[in-house]
Design a protein around this motif. Structure first.
Motif, PDB file in Angstrom:
ATOM      1  N   THR A  64     -17.115   4.214 -11.397  1.00 40.78           N
ATOM      2  CA  THR A  64     -16.667   3.059 -11.897  1.00 40.78           C
ATOM      3  C   THR A  64     -15.706   2.516 -10.866  1.00 40.78           C
ATOM      4  OG1 THR A  64     -16.834   3.914 -14.057  1.00 40.78           O
ATOM      5  CG2 THR A  64     -15.365   1.841 -13.734  1.00 40.78           C
ATOM      6  N   GLU A  65     -16.054   1.365 -10.217  1.00 38.19           N
ATOM      7  CA  GLU A  65     -14.908   0.557  -9.372  1.00 38.19           C
ATOM      8  C   GLU A  65     -14.658   1.680  -7.957  1.00 38.19           C
ATOM      9  OE1 GLU A  65     -14.204  -2.344  -9.446  1.00 38.19           O
ATOM     10  OE2 GLU A  65     -14.916  -2.739 -11.231  1.00 38.19           O
ATOM     11  N   ALA A  66     -15.697   2.418  -7.570  1.00 43.13           N
ATOM     12  CA  ALA A  66     -15.401   3.463  -6.533  1.00 43.13           C
ATOM     13  C   ALA A  66     -14.977   2.963  -5.049  1.00 43.13           C
ATOM     14  CB  ALA A  66     -16.824   4.294  -6.479  1.00 43.13           C
ATOM     15  N   ALA A  67     -15.837   1.559  -4.914  1.00 45.26           N
ATOM     16  CA  ALA A  67     -15.267   0.798  -3.581  1.00 45.26           C
ATOM     17  C   ALA A  67     -13.660   0.599  -3.681  1.00 45.26           C
ATOM     18  CB  ALA A  67     -16.189  -0.166  -3.426  1.00 45.26           C
ATOM     19  N   SER A  68     -13.302  -0.092  -4.700  1.00 42.06           N
ATOM     20  CA  SER A  68     -11.781  -0.570  -4.703  1.00 42.06           C
ATOM     21  C   SER A  68     -10.960   0.836  -4.730  1.00 42.06           C
ATOM     22  CB  SER A  68     -11.596  -1.283  -5.945  1.00 42.06           C
ATOM     23  OG  SER A  68     -12.422  -2.473  -6.212  1.00 42.06           O
ATOM     24  N   ILE A  69     -11.381   1.681  -5.498  1.00 44.23           N
ATOM     25  CA  ILE A  69     -10.390   3.022  -5.240  1.00 44.23           C
ATOM     26  C   ILE A  69     -10.369   3.588  -4.038  1.00 44.23           C
ATOM     27  CG2 ILE A  69     -10.192   5.495  -6.590  1.00 44.23           C
ATOM     28  CD1 ILE A  69     -11.338   4.344  -8.976  1.00 44.23           C
ATOM     29  N   ILE A  70     -11.545   3.707  -3.543  1.00 40.41           N
ATOM     30  CA  ILE A  70     -11.516   4.415  -2.117  1.00 40.41           C
ATOM     31  C   ILE A  70     -10.734   3.564  -1.190  1.00 40.41           C
ATOM     32  CG2 ILE A  70     -12.945   4.446   0.151  1.00 40.41           C
ATOM     33  CD1 ILE A  70     -15.103   5.256  -1.967  1.00 40.41           C
ATOM     34  N   SER A  71     -10.711   2.126  -1.270  1.00 41.43           N
ATOM     35  CA  SER A  71      -9.801   1.202  -0.244  1.00 41.43           C
ATOM     36  C   SER A  71      -8.271   1.398  -0.619  1.00 41.43           C
ATOM     37  CB  SER A  71     -10.287  -0.234  -0.661  1.00 41.43           C
ATOM     38  OG  SER A  71      -9.488  -1.112  -0.165  1.00 41.43           O
ATOM     39  N   ASN A  72      -8.020   1.549  -1.894  1.00 40.92           N
ATOM     40  CA  ASN A  72      -6.637   1.954  -2.371  1.00 40.92           C
ATOM     41  C   ASN A  72      -6.266   3.252  -1.690  1.00 40.92           C
ATOM     42  OD1 ASN A  72      -6.646  -0.784  -3.572  1.00 40.92           O
ATOM     43  ND2 ASN A  72      -7.009   0.191  -5.626  1.00 40.92           N
ATOM     44  N   PHE A  73      -7.099   4.114  -1.954  1.00 42.52           N
ATOM     45  CA  PHE A  73      -6.740   5.432  -1.528  1.00 42.52           C
ATOM     46  C   PHE A  73      -6.475   5.468  -0.154  1.00 42.52           C
ATOM     47  CE2 PHE A  73      -8.431   9.735  -0.258  1.00 42.52           C
ATOM     48  CZ  PHE A  73      -7.691  10.706  -0.551  1.00 42.52           C
ATOM     49  N   ASN A  74      -7.179   5.126   0.915  1.00 40.94           N
ATOM     50  CA  ASN A  74      -7.148   4.956   2.155  1.00 40.94           C
ATOM     51  C   ASN A  74      -5.629   4.365   2.553  1.00 40.94           C
ATOM     52  OD1 ASN A  74      -9.640   5.701   2.818  1.00 40.94           O
ATOM     53  ND2 ASN A  74     -10.620   4.056   3.059  1.00 40.94           N
ATOM     54  N   LEU A  75      -5.151   3.206   1.872  1.00 37.80           N
ATOM     55  CA  LEU A  75      -3.848   3.000   1.972  1.00 37.80           C
ATOM     56  C   LEU A  75      -2.904   3.926   1.639  1.00 37.80           C
ATOM     57  CD1 LEU A  75      -3.875  -0.720   0.714  1.00 37.80           C
ATOM     58  CD2 LEU A  75      -3.536  -0.013   2.949  1.00 37.80           C
ATOM     59  N   PHE A  76      -3.051   4.802   0.581  1.00 36.89           N
ATOM     60  CA  PHE A  76      -2.325   5.876   0.196  1.00 36.89           C
ATOM     61  C   PHE A  76      -2.390   7.135   1.275  1.00 36.89           C
ATOM     62  CE2 PHE A  76      -2.322   4.527  -4.441  1.00 36.89           C
ATOM     63  CZ  PHE A  76      -0.880   4.668  -4.622  1.00 36.89           C
ATOM     64  N   LEU A  77      -3.393   7.170   1.939  1.00 37.55           N
ATOM     65  CA  LEU A  77      -3.333   8.195   3.244  1.00 37.55           C
ATOM     66  C   LEU A  77      -2.662   7.592   4.281  1.00 37.55           C
ATOM     67  CD1 LEU A  77      -7.270   9.103   3.153  1.00 37.55           C
ATOM     68  CD2 LEU A  77      -5.454  10.555   2.426  1.00 37.55           C
ATOM     69  N   PHE A  78      -2.630   6.611   4.704  1.00 39.64           N
ATOM     70  CA  PHE A  78      -1.815   6.007   5.599  1.00 39.64           C
ATOM     71  C   PHE A  78      -0.183   6.211   5.226  1.00 39.64           C
ATOM     72  CE2 PHE A  78       0.489   2.525   7.998  1.00 39.64           C
ATOM     73  CZ  PHE A  78       0.507   3.126   9.307  1.00 39.64           C
ATOM     74  N   LEU A  79       0.168   6.030   3.980  1.00 41.41           N
ATOM     75  CA  LEU A  79       1.257   6.115   3.500  1.00 41.41           C
ATOM     76  C   LEU A  79       1.950   7.446   3.490  1.00 41.41           C
ATOM     77  CD1 LEU A  79       3.766   5.314   1.833  1.00 41.41           C
ATOM     78  CD2 LEU A  79       2.754   5.847  -0.426  1.00 41.41           C
ATOM     79  N   LEU A  80       1.011   8.498   3.551  1.00 39.54           N
ATOM     80  CA  LEU A  80       1.284  10.095   3.301  1.00 39.54           C
ATOM     81  C   LEU A  80       1.619  10.120   5.003  1.00 39.54           C
ATOM     82  CD1 LEU A  80      -1.212  11.580   1.149  1.00 39.54           C
ATOM     83  CD2 LEU A  80       1.110  11.592   0.946  1.00 39.54           C
ATOM     84  N   VAL A  81       0.929   9.549   5.858  1.00 47.69           N
ATOM     85  CA  VAL A  81       1.125   9.775   7.274  1.00 47.69           C
ATOM     86  C   VAL A  81       2.522   9.387   7.737  1.00 47.69           C
ATOM     87  CG1 VAL A  81       0.748   8.991   9.816  1.00 47.69           C
ATOM     88  CG2 VAL A  81      -1.183   9.282   8.053  1.00 47.69           C
ATOM     89  N   ILE A  82       3.033   8.369   6.956  1.00 49.62           N
ATOM     90  CA  ILE A  82       4.471   8.146   7.038  1.00 49.62           C
ATOM     91  C   ILE A  82       5.487   9.070   6.415  1.00 49.62           C
ATOM     92  CG2 ILE A  82       6.274   6.087   7.049  1.00 49.62           C
ATOM     93  CD1 ILE A  82       3.798   5.673   9.232  1.00 49.62           C
ATOM     94  N   SER A  83       5.105   9.158   5.040  1.00 45.26           N
ATOM     95  CA  SER A  83       5.961   9.606   3.924  1.00 45.26           C
ATOM     96  C   SER A  83       6.424  11.065   4.373  1.00 45.26           C
ATOM     97  CB  SER A  83       5.573   9.441   2.568  1.00 45.26           C
ATOM     98  OG  SER A  83       4.501   9.956   2.425  1.00 45.26           O
ATOM     99  N   VAL A  84       5.372  11.926   4.607  1.00 50.05           N
ATOM    100  CA  VAL A  84       5.314  13.305   4.593  1.00 50.05           C
ATOM    101  C   VAL A  84       6.485  13.578   6.038  1.00 50.05           C
ATOM    102  CG1 VAL A  84       4.451  15.512   5.429  1.00 50.05           C
ATOM    103  CG2 VAL A  84       3.366  13.954   3.782  1.00 50.05           C
ATOM    104  N   PRO A  85       6.126  12.768   7.235  1.00 55.24           N
ATOM    105  CA  PRO A  85       7.416  13.201   8.245  1.00 55.24           C
ATOM    106  C   PRO A  85       8.641  12.778   7.866  1.00 55.24           C
ATOM    107  CG  PRO A  85       5.237  12.380   9.296  1.00 55.24           C
ATOM    108  CD  PRO A  85       5.120  12.252   7.631  1.00 55.24           C
ATOM    109  N   ALA A  86       8.818  11.582   6.974  1.00 55.62           N
ATOM    110  CA  ALA A  86      10.024  11.123   6.643  1.00 55.62           C
ATOM    111  C   ALA A  86      10.783  12.456   5.737  1.00 55.62           C
ATOM    112  CB  ALA A  86       9.923  10.134   5.864  1.00 55.62           C
TER     113      ALA A  86
END
Length: 420
Positions: free
Chosen positions: A320-342
């Motif tokens: 259900t709504e997999a494409a939208s969830i994947i798109s949002n998840f990819n943004l969360f991955l970029f967030l983790l690239v920043i937040s984990v070093p922070a």
């Protein structure tokens, strides 16, 4: 210390139990996401998560920093059963006062807001879940360095209370049963933990004097103030989306966020409970810097792999709504690239440099950056799932940049003093 001593050490036992606990706590919600999206639907899934986030803000107030402030009191008196009973009773009575006050405010908000009043049963169950969280004395077991009891209580109760969701939730109308299971999990855990604490340590619950309650309230204020703002802004997106976009958007957002939380729930304890003590013990800036850089690079590689694999893996479980969830998840991955070093540059790094206030200040900077970004989005009517995640990314960039600057400034000053 030889291998046998290491294997039998309390530190290793606590670390193992910690990862078992966080592992189960992460896997179960991930398994629930595709099932609930397909049974109760995206909108009702969003409604359940909105209710959880709504009650979470009352949870922050009710915890009031006691989980951190009690540590030194319990550690200092761990051999004094009488004093432990007084400390535990004081904190529980402080929490009782807060939960009574919260129930009044909570009820008034539900009554006067039409959209909340129409789902009063759901929000009542969310509050019962909150009571379970508040009475659960996991903070006591952590302070006594007996994390194994947290795992022994939490894991079986979670499985017994949450797994029935797969059998009793079969349609959109069953969304309240999801919250009922969540409420049972925390309430049963709370009662069981109180019982085990009493039996294992001989804790005697007692009415304490008013001055004791006032003392523990005052003692917890610094801990509450230092964590309140961070916890508020890091969990505000779902609330913002619920008010301005609707439950469907909350459903899509939280489905992607669960995957993000699964990763961060492993990383956070690794940083705060393993590397921070280790860096403090070795007191070697060069080695700390090398390990920090290595961990940040490793984090980026893992997240890059997640980016390329997510379209294939998520499609296997979520239809259900997999494409939208994947798109949002990819943004969360970029967030983790920043937040984990922070996070790495926070208490693990600035902490060993003695810059505890700087860690709190950079958190405040990032919180205000987030609030500013959200205010702009509201004023320009640009609230969307993508934009609120970008607001979090912006806030974490501010946090990371300010911590890099502070570390660089501190190390340069230290080098100048050495040269002089």
């Amino acid at each position: 210390m030889n291998l046998k001593q290491i294997l039998n050490s309390r530190l290793l036992s606590n670390t193992f139990n910690l990862f078992v606990l966080y592992g189960i706590s992460s896997i179960v919600p991930i398994l629930l996401v595709p099932y609930l999206l397909n049974t109760i639907g995206v909108e009702k899934y969003g409604l359940v998560n909105f209710a959880l986030i709504f009650s979470f803000y009352f949870q922050i107030v009710n915890e009031f920093g006691f989980d951190l402030s009690n540590v030194r009191h319990i550690v200092k008196n761990r051999e004094n059963i009488s004093e432990l009973g007084k400390i535990v009773s004081s904190i529980l009575q402080c929490k009782f006062i807060l939960i009574v006050c919260s129930s009044i405010v909570y009820s008034l908000v539900i009554f006067f807001v039409d959209t909340l009043r129409s789902e009063s049963t759901l929000y009542t169950l969310a509050f019962i879940r909150l009571i379970g969280i508040v009475i659960t004395p996991y903070w006591f077991f952590r302070s006594m360095e007996d994390v194994k009891y947290i795992t022994r209580i939490s894991v079986p109760v979670k499985l017994l209370c949450i797994l029935p969701i797969f059998f009793i939730v079969n349609s959109t109308d069953d969304y309240e049963l999801v919250m009922l299971c969540y409420a049972l999990e925390t309430f049963v855990s709370g009662i069981l933990a109180l019982f085990i604490m009493k039996k294992r340590y001989g804790i005697r619950f007692q009415l304490v004097k008013t001055e004791n309650i006032i003392y523990y309230f005052k003692d917890s204020i610094p801990f509450f103030s230092s964590t309140f703002l961070m916890r508020v802004y890091k969990n505000m997106n779902a609330l913002i989306l619920g008010f301005f976009v609707g439950d469907f958007a909350v459903g899509l957002y939280t489905a992607a966020e669960k995957l993000h939380n699964a990763y961060s729930s492993f990383v956070s304890p690794l940083l705060s409970q393993i590397f921070y003590p280790y860096f403090t013990r070795i007191n070697n800036i060069n080695r700390t810097t090398k390990i920090t850089i290595l961990l940040c690079v490793l984090n980026t590689i893992i997240l890059a792999c997640g980016y390329f694999l997510s379209p294939y893996l998520i499609h296997l479980f979520i239809k259900t709504e997999a494409a939208s969830i994947i798109s949002n998840f990819n943004l969360f991955l970029f967030l983790l690239v920043i937040s984990v070093p922070a996070d790495m540059l926070g208490f693990p790094f600035l902490g060993i440099l003695g810059k505890i206030n700087s860690v709190n200040n950079t958190t405040i900077y990032s919180a205000f950056a987030y609030m500013l970004a959200i205010a702009v989005l509201i004023l320009t009517k640009q609230i969307s799932i993508e934009n609120v995640i970008l607001a979090l990314i912006f806030a974490n960039i501010i946090c990371l940049s300010s911590r890099i600057y502070l570390i660089s400034k501190t190390l340069n000053n230290d080098n100048k003093q050495i040269q002089q």
